[in-house]
Design a protein around this motif. Structure first.
Motif, short mmCIF file in Angstrom:
data_model
loop_
_atom_site.label_atom_id
_atom_site.label_comp_id
_atom_site.label_asym_id
_atom_site.label_seq_id
_atom_site.Cartn_x
_atom_site.Cartn_y
_atom_site.Cartn_z
N PRO A 96 82.74 58.04 48.75
CA PRO A 96 82.33 58.07 50.16
C PRO A 96 81.11 57.16 50.38
N THR A 97 81.02 56.61 51.56
CA THR A 97 79.87 55.77 51.89
C THR A 97 78.64 56.65 52.09
N ALA A 98 77.47 56.04 52.08
CA ALA A 98 76.23 56.78 52.33
C ALA A 98 76.27 57.44 53.71
N ALA A 99 76.86 56.74 54.68
CA ALA A 99 76.95 57.30 56.03
C ALA A 99 77.85 58.54 56.05
N MET A 100 78.95 58.49 55.29
CA MET A 100 79.85 59.64 55.21
C MET A 100 79.12 60.82 54.55
N LEU A 101 78.41 60.55 53.46
CA LEU A 101 77.67 61.60 52.77
C LEU A 101 76.60 62.20 53.67
N HIS A 102 75.91 61.34 54.40
CA HIS A 102 74.87 61.81 55.32
C HIS A 102 75.48 62.73 56.37
N ALA A 103 76.60 62.36 56.92
CA ALA A 103 77.27 63.19 57.93
C ALA A 103 77.72 64.53 57.34
N LEU A 104 78.24 64.50 56.12
CA LEU A 104 78.67 65.74 55.46
C LEU A 104 77.49 66.68 55.24
N GLU A 106 74.60 66.66 56.83
CA GLU A 106 74.10 67.12 58.13
C GLU A 106 74.97 68.25 58.69
N ALA A 107 76.26 68.14 58.53
CA ALA A 107 77.16 69.20 59.01
C ALA A 107 76.92 70.49 58.24
N LYS A 108 76.78 70.37 56.94
CA LYS A 108 76.54 71.56 56.11
C LYS A 108 75.19 72.19 56.45
N VAL A 109 74.17 71.37 56.65
CA VAL A 109 72.85 71.87 57.04
C VAL A 109 72.95 72.58 58.39
N GLY A 110 73.66 71.97 59.32
CA GLY A 110 73.81 72.57 60.65
C GLY A 110 74.49 73.93 60.60
N GLN A 111 75.55 74.03 59.82
CA GLN A 111 76.27 75.30 59.69
C GLN A 111 75.40 76.36 59.03
N ALA A 112 74.73 75.99 57.95
CA ALA A 112 73.89 76.94 57.24
C ALA A 112 72.70 77.36 58.10
N SER A 113 72.12 76.41 58.81
CA SER A 113 70.98 76.71 59.67
C SER A 113 71.39 77.63 60.82
N ALA A 114 72.56 77.39 61.38
CA ALA A 114 73.05 78.26 62.46
C ALA A 114 73.27 79.69 61.96
N ALA A 115 73.84 79.81 60.77
CA ALA A 115 74.05 81.14 60.19
C ALA A 115 72.71 81.83 59.91
N ALA A 116 71.73 81.05 59.42
CA ALA A 116 70.41 81.61 59.16
C ALA A 116 69.76 82.07 60.46
N THR A 117 69.90 81.30 61.51
CA THR A 117 69.32 81.66 62.80
C THR A 117 69.92 82.96 63.33
N VAL A 118 71.22 83.13 63.16
CA VAL A 118 71.87 84.37 63.57
C VAL A 118 71.29 85.54 62.79
N ARG A 119 71.20 85.38 61.46
CA ARG A 119 70.68 86.48 60.64
C ARG A 119 69.22 86.78 60.97
N ILE A 120 68.43 85.75 61.21
CA ILE A 120 67.02 85.94 61.59
C ILE A 120 66.93 86.73 62.90
#
Length: 184
Positions: A96-104, A106-120
């Motif tokens: 994968p390109t660096a841009a693809m990895l960056h997007a992956l 970022e998506a994983k961070v977004g999902q995990a952060s959203a789940a953390a915000t719900v639990r918080i």
């Protein structure tokens, strides 16, 4: 030509706008891969890949289209393309390109952060109720005992969310990411 009734009169000059492919006698889901090229992994785990492919479904041949294939693809031609690409039939599968990895990432961070915000939010609501019980001298022994545990859990989730927000600052980002451990 199809007939179309307009204001009570039949108009015989109306042609259908539906492509003939929708009326094909070819069995559904029988797609032949005519060619493929430029395979590239979508992720570092190599769970799926993108490539450019030309298909024939028995009634029409489509031009070269981008296609994502995986071993768990719902369609047989997707699984076949994945296997053939991994076997090297269409050339080396590029990372994968660096841009693809960056997007992956970022998506994983977004999902995990959203789940953390719900639990918080859940923990904050539970703590608010416990604190109200203490403030108004209505707390039971069980509620008093639960306060430190709830506060520790809230702190752990807040720290986790902060560490998620710092993933981009790690050396080797986005190719190498050390993910913070999610609290229990």
């Amino acid at each position: 030509m199809n007939e179309l009734e307009v204001d009570g009169e039949v108009n015989e000059a109306v042609e259908t706008a539906v492509p003939d492919i929708l009326y094909s006698d070819a069995p559904l889901n029988q797609v032949t891969v005519l060619s493929a090229r430029l395979p590239r992994w979508n992720d570092p785990e190599h769970t799926s890949l993108n490539l450019l492919a030309v298909f024939d479904d028995g009634s029409a041949t489509f031009g070269e289209v981008p296609f994502t294939a995986s071993p768990a693809d719902a369609e047989a031609h997707g699984r076949e393309l994945f296997q053939r690409a991994v076997a090297g039939e269409f050339g080396d599968v590029l990372e994968p390109t660096a841009a693809m990895l960056h997007a992956l990432v970022e998506a994983k961070v977004g999902q995990a952060s959203a789940a953390a915000t719900v639990r918080i939010g859940e923990l904050q609501a539970e703590l608010a109720t416990l604190n109200d019980a203490v403030t108004y001298s209505l707390a039971t022994a069980q509620q008093l005992a639960a306060l430190p545990t709830k506060q520790t859990a809230l702190d752990a989730w807040c720290i986790y969310r902060v560490r998620l927000s710092q993933v981009e600052t790690q050396a080797g980002f986005p190719a190498r990411v050390e993910w913070p451990e999610q609290p229990v």
